[in-house]
Write an enzyme that holds these catalytic residues in place. Structure first.
Site, PDB file in Angstrom:
ATOM      1  N   GLU A  41       0.747  -1.174   0.063  1.00  0.00           N
ATOM      2  CA  GLU A  41      -0.056   0.112   0.112  1.00  0.00           C
ATOM      3  C   GLU A  41       0.787   1.332  -0.097  1.00  0.00           C
ATOM      4  O   GLU A  41       0.629   2.291  -0.567  1.00  0.00           O
ATOM      5  CB  GLU A  41      -0.892  -0.086   1.293  1.00  0.00           C
ATOM      6  CG  GLU A  41      -2.079  -1.152   1.029  1.00  0.00           C
ATOM      7  CD  GLU A  41      -2.873  -0.841  -0.110  1.00  0.00           C
ATOM      8  OE1 GLU A  41      -3.104   0.302  -0.826  1.00  0.00           O
ATOM      9  OE2 GLU A  41      -3.369  -1.910  -0.517  1.00  0.00           O
ATOM     10  N   TYR A 124      -5.995   7.044   3.764  1.00  0.00           N
ATOM     11  CA  TYR A 124      -6.472   6.175   2.801  1.00  0.00           C
ATOM     12  C   TYR A 124      -5.565   4.638   3.220  1.00  0.00           C
ATOM     13  O   TYR A 124      -6.482   3.487   3.343  1.00  0.00           O
ATOM     14  CB  TYR A 124      -5.942   6.359   1.409  1.00  0.00           C
ATOM     15  CG  TYR A 124      -5.579   5.132   0.558  1.00  0.00           C
ATOM     16  CD1 TYR A 124      -6.808   4.460   0.261  1.00  0.00           C
ATOM     17  CD2 TYR A 124      -4.415   4.446   0.517  1.00  0.00           C
ATOM     18  CE1 TYR A 124      -6.681   3.146  -0.515  1.00  0.00           C
ATOM     19  CE2 TYR A 124      -4.305   3.218   0.047  1.00  0.00           C
ATOM     20  CZ  TYR A 124      -5.300   2.493  -0.662  1.00  0.00           C
ATOM     21  OH  TYR A 124      -5.225   1.438  -1.220  1.00  0.00           O
ATOM     22  N   ASP A 142      -9.124   6.072  -2.375  1.00  0.00           N
ATOM     23  CA  ASP A 142      -8.071   6.595  -3.206  1.00  0.00           C
ATOM     24  C   ASP A 142      -8.434   7.321  -4.329  1.00  0.00           C
ATOM     25  O   ASP A 142      -9.734   7.612  -4.609  1.00  0.00           O
ATOM     26  CB  ASP A 142      -7.090   5.550  -3.465  1.00  0.00           C
ATOM     27  CG  ASP A 142      -7.733   4.488  -4.322  1.00  0.00           C
ATOM     28  OD1 ASP A 142      -8.706   4.407  -4.526  1.00  0.00           O
ATOM     29  OD2 ASP A 142      -6.824   4.056  -5.166  1.00  0.00           O
TER      30      ASP A 142
END
Length: 398
Positions: A41, A124, A142
């Site tokens: 991520e 996020y 996102d």
DNA sequence: AATTCGGGGAA
DNA sequence: TTCCCAGAATT
């Protein structure tokens, strides 16, 4: 309102079914190790999947566990991140890994407050880790998600505004099917990446086209509304590729950037700012440029003689566009050459003034300089622009 | 709220 | 060329 609820249920159901059928086989989807999900991520922030994949493979090969990452030298982490950009991501990731070692015994926490407190982990990524790794019903909004939702629900708010993301998070949270947070959040992003693309969305194969408000109105190409970013400001720089002499033969001079700011702690060729370079407007001569660069090198304790203008290079960051002119130098071991080029008189000095920038332009006076040989490149992280220059200089340095 | 952080792929 | 990407930290 009943119709709205049906529209949401339809969206979640169809999207999930589509994802189960057509999701990509990505390296970070082959297990549910929170550490590996986390690494992926961070890498995926502002970076495409195809770009990330080889970096992810190499990174987890080098740092298989959170403990490995926490205990590694920072230089190793930066080198592993070389070329991926946004290098504070790498430093924050390692700092956060050390946080987890100290505060959580090396186990990635599974609650919102502790995850959100990790360095480099914002709204996020908090949602992404909690949902993807722990299947908790947290939204992970996102750019993909905002694009999909803005179209499906016909939301015209500017997605560059902070409040819009909050709105999207509330909407996204209400769409998560019970017990399917991990798949649903990934499905939302997958749709944005593969079908609901920024330009020319593939509506005809979209699993939720039938109830997409933007599609029904015929305005899918106009969404999401996004205010334009400012163009990068141009900067001109004179760089030196100094070949070592004597005990430095076969080496070149590099320096390490300051601890903060642009390309923090990365290695680079020495360079100084200029108001412009030849061929860029004023058509300035190269002589004075080399003179100024020689003076800079001398001030750093490296007397050197200019050889030639070697190449020009450009590099665009998010907010700066670098125009580099690289000069080849040869170390002049033994005598201080601070006086500059022989044969350059007053005229040249005046021409040199044309290169000077108005503001304070002093480079980091305590910069760390080092003579390196090609093998040293394996341990030092360079921005891509300097890798390109060194590669052109000689394949040895590629 | 605005700016600062890389780099590259796609149209 | 232009856009924008599985954004966050700083000011």
């Amino acid at each position: 309102m009943q119709d709205n609820i049906d529209s949401k249920t339809y969206f979640s159901t169809e999207l999930l079914e589509w994802y189960d059928r057509s999701k990509r086989d990505l390296p970070w989807r082959r297990q549910r190790d929170p550490y590996l999900i986390w690494v992926s991520e961070i890498m995926l922030q502002q970076t495409r999947v195809d770009t990330v994949i080889p970096y992810f493979q190499r990174f987890i090969g080098r740092f298989p566990t959170l403990k490995d990452l926490a205990e590694a030298p920072e230089e190793d982490v930066l080198k592993c991140w070389e070329g991926l950009g946004y290098y504070s991501r790498a430093r924050n990731l390692q700092a956060a890994a050390r946080q987890v070692m100290e505060r959580h015994g090396g186990v990635v926490p599974a609650n919102k407050a502790d995850v959100a407190a990790l360095k480099g982990v914002g709204p996020y990524t908090t949602g992404a880790i909690l949902s993807i790794a722990f299947n908790q019903p947290e939204p992970a909004v996102d750019g993909n998600v905002m694009r999909v939702l803005s179209r499906y629900f016909l939301i015209r708010d500017d997605i560059m505004k902070t409040g819009t993301r909050t709105l999207m998070e509330e909407l996204a949270a209400g769409l998560i099917p019970r017990g399917r947070a991990s798949d649903f959040n990934q499905a939302l992003m997958e749709l944005g990446a593969l079908v609901c693309t920024p330009k020319s969305p593939q509506c005809l194969v979209c699993p939720v086209m039938a109830h997409c408000a933007a599609r029904i109105e015929g305005v899918e190409e106009t969404l999401p509304v996004k205010s334009k970013a400012k163009p990068p400001r141009p900067e001109y720089r004179l760089a030196a590729l100094v070949e070592g002499d004597g005990e430095h033969a076969g080496r070149v001079l590099v320096r390490r950037r300051p601890d903060t700011g642009l390309l923090a702690r990365m290695w680079e060729l020495p360079h100084i700012p200029a108001a412009a370079i030849a061929g860029e407007g004023a058509g300035l001569p190269d002589g004075p440029a080399m003179d100024r660069l020689a003076a800079e090198l001398a001030a750093a304790g490296v007397p050197a003689q200019p050889v030639e203008a070697f190449m020009d290079a450009e590099h665009t960051f998010s907010h700066i566009h670098w125009n580099l002119r690289v000069f080849r130098f040869h170390e002049a071991a033994g005598h201080a050459a601070a006086a500059g080029l022989p044969g350059l008189g007053l005229a040249a000095a005046e021409a040199g003034a044309a290169y000077e920038t108005s503001g304070s332009e002093l480079e980091e006076d305590s910069a760390e300089y080092r003579w390196i040989k090609p093998e040293d490149m394996a341990a030092l992280a360079f921005p891509n622009v300097f890798l390109r220059i060194l590669k052109q200089y000689s394949p040895l340095w590629g």
